[in-house]
Design a protein around this motif. Sequence first.
Motif: not given
Ligand code: BG6
Length: 491
Positions: A17, A153-154, A347, A363, A389, A444, A446-447, A452, A454
């Motif tokens: 990512q 990691h993915f 999740q 979330w 995380e 991100s 997920g999307t 999005k 952080y």
């Molecule tokens: C975790 C993962 O699921 O959450 C990360 O380890 C991921 O790879 C993070 O980026 C946040 O999720 P998202 O979908 O908002 O990127």
Amino acid sequence: MSFREDFLWGGASAANQYEGGYLSGGKGLAVADALTGGDGIHGVPRTFIAKMPDGTMKKFGNMEEVPLGAEVIVDENTYYPSHVATDFYHHWKEDLALSAEMGFKCFRMSINWTRIFPNGDDETPNEEGLQFYEDVFKECKRLGMEPLVTIYHFDCPLHLANAYDGWVSKHTLEAFKRYAKLLFERYKGLVHYWLTINEININTNFMMNGVHDHISNRQNAEQARYNLFVGSAYAVKVGHEIDPENKIGLMIAHGVSYPYSCDPKDVFAELDDSRHGKWLYGDVQVRGKYPQWKINELKREGITLDKDPGDDELLKEGVVDFYSFSYYSSQAIAAKTDDKESSAGNQSHGVKNPHLQASEWGWTIDPLGLRITLNEIYDRYQIPLMIVENGLGALDKVEEDGSVHDPYRINYMRDHIQMMKDAVEIDGVDLMGYTPWGSIDLVSAGTGEMRKRYGFVYVNMDDDGNGDLSRSKKDSFFYMKKVYESNGEDL
Ligand code: BG6
């Protein structure tokens, strides 16, 4: 007692990512490189494009639907967010300097399997890739930051997904073992903190794990899960053998779950959901064996795992040194869900909790849930914990002068760190570190979106790949610096 003197304050990232440079320096293709961006707020999923056995091209929202025999491809006319991502590959010196300036003692990153073995199972590793990470780790050390390295990691190599059905196959497991062993040998003395497999418990990650048929074919799903456990245990064992100084943890998505009500049916639904979703993974990696309820379930469903001789011992020998996890939100679990609004989040499979607010992506925001989580894990396992995380994915606005005011993120961080503090000071939890997610903006998972965000550092890049990738400090950068430099005292 407040936070330990050697508390590992930092930030977290993952190559798929963040790194970009998707074909640079000899890197091969990973599953993540074949996933398009989606639109999280409007519910548009990420997609794969696959070449079907009859030669036609077809789009799929999930690896699950891609039939075996079809080949997932990277289409040159399609935009893929991982290809450049936020380009750590070319910005690593700047990003590490920014992280050190924020007061990081630890920098979490992952190694891209296909940068080391382009197809995942090549005869010889790619020296240029190995050297890239060596340079990064040396720079971390020079700046006083311990690298915390996720081995996987993915980023299942695309070749292993297409040709071997990813982690269903022992071939993938064996390739992973070689890859993990090589990393421990090569980075001996340079890296002391490791995580084996990111969020091993998230079923949607089967997609990233290259597993084609995991919903209708439970046998495959359980075998892939088992192979991941064996791979992780092998990595822990060999990592300890190569350097007894290594500290190796697991990585579980561990949001707390609440029974929706005190109806025993809701309480049991929560118990069952939590043991399938979280505790199974902790139990195997901390206690070294499958729990009895899971053994019974496999038997009941007629599923027989393909085990190799010595696997049971390996699972026992490969137990982790610390329990590390991601925490973003919590979920409420109800026995009967059809009359309730479902909750969002990659999740979460529960129902909406009427007591909590949620992020723009749905979330839930639940700081006390973090204190509950820390306590429930520590009470169960009594080994050191690390939050690898945490954070708020939010839309940021860049002002005309380039500043980003993100009080929502600062509030989220403050509230969660306060709960960590309470867990340590009041409850006596042994917490060794905290690396919030995406400390420098990244894509991100997920999307597939950029918006999005952080980070505490803004990266100029949008969902369509426009932007000069320049970095700038958000207000939260200065807040986190203050927190880190005061060892969590000044919130
Ligand atoms: C975790 C993962 O699921 O959450 C990360 O380890 C991921 O790879 C993070 O980026 C946040 O999720 P998202 O979908 O908002 O990127």
